[in-house]
Design a protein around this motif. Sequence first.
Motif, mmCIF file in Angstrom:
data_model
loop_
_atom_site.group_PDB
_atom_site.id
_atom_site.type_symbol
_atom_site.label_atom_id
_atom_site.label_comp_id
_atom_site.label_asym_id
_atom_site.label_seq_id
_atom_site.Cartn_x
_atom_site.Cartn_y
_atom_site.Cartn_z
ATOM 1 N N THR A 51 28.725 47.996 47.063
ATOM 2 C CA THR A 51 28.284 48.366 45.487
ATOM 3 C C THR A 51 26.809 48.357 44.740
ATOM 4 N N GLY A 101 40.329 51.974 39.352
ATOM 5 C CA GLY A 101 39.961 51.939 39.916
ATOM 6 C C GLY A 101 41.587 52.521 40.959
ATOM 7 N N VAL A 148 36.697 53.548 42.491
ATOM 8 C CA VAL A 148 36.595 51.639 43.466
ATOM 9 C C VAL A 148 38.050 52.303 44.193
ATOM 10 N N LEU A 204 33.526 54.114 45.766
ATOM 11 C CA LEU A 204 33.057 52.506 46.526
ATOM 12 C C LEU A 204 34.226 52.266 47.351
ATOM 13 N N TRP A 218 36.470 49.509 48.695
ATOM 14 C CA TRP A 218 36.718 47.892 48.329
ATOM 15 C C TRP A 218 37.496 47.757 49.117
ATOM 16 N N GLU A 245 40.223 45.466 50.164
ATOM 17 C CA GLU A 245 41.580 45.467 49.658
ATOM 18 C C GLU A 245 42.885 44.097 50.333
ATOM 19 N N ALA A 266 35.873 44.571 42.404
ATOM 20 C CA ALA A 266 34.592 45.244 42.260
ATOM 21 C C ALA A 266 33.304 45.051 41.184
#
Length: 151
Positions: A6, A21, A72, A105, A107, A109, A146
């Motif tokens: 991040t 996202g 993201v 990014l 991320w 999940e 995020a």
Amino acid sequence: MISASTLDFRDALPDRGRLAGLDVGTRTIGVALCDAGWTIASPAETILRAKFSVDAAKLRALVAAQLVKGLVIGLPLNLDGSDSPRTQSVRAFARNVEPFGLPILLWDERWSTQAVTRTLLDADASRARRAELVDKLAAAYILQGAIDAMI
């Protein structure tokens, strides 16, 4: 630039701005957007997957229309943190959207779809309604996690 950090992602962003996202699945891509101040993520839409060129065109149009500054993308890891069978395809998807020129990014999940499904069940949403909402709500869940980590 694709990152799992991040801090690196935040540093790569020109200024605060809207983020998108993505919950990338085999049949759909759930999309969520946050405000420019990174306060709250909201579900936006669900894209039905086709050829990558079609998916990319839809995403590129959304990115341009919404003035998105970074992506993201939910990374589907196993519960122990190791790569799952789908992890490689999501990493490939991220590499394929890298030419958009936006910081990306990846991320974790884990549990996003389950958390959203539980919420929809608690709200007594029908099976059809859950199917309609789950992907974009999972994308919002991923994006919110995020942005909370970056603030």
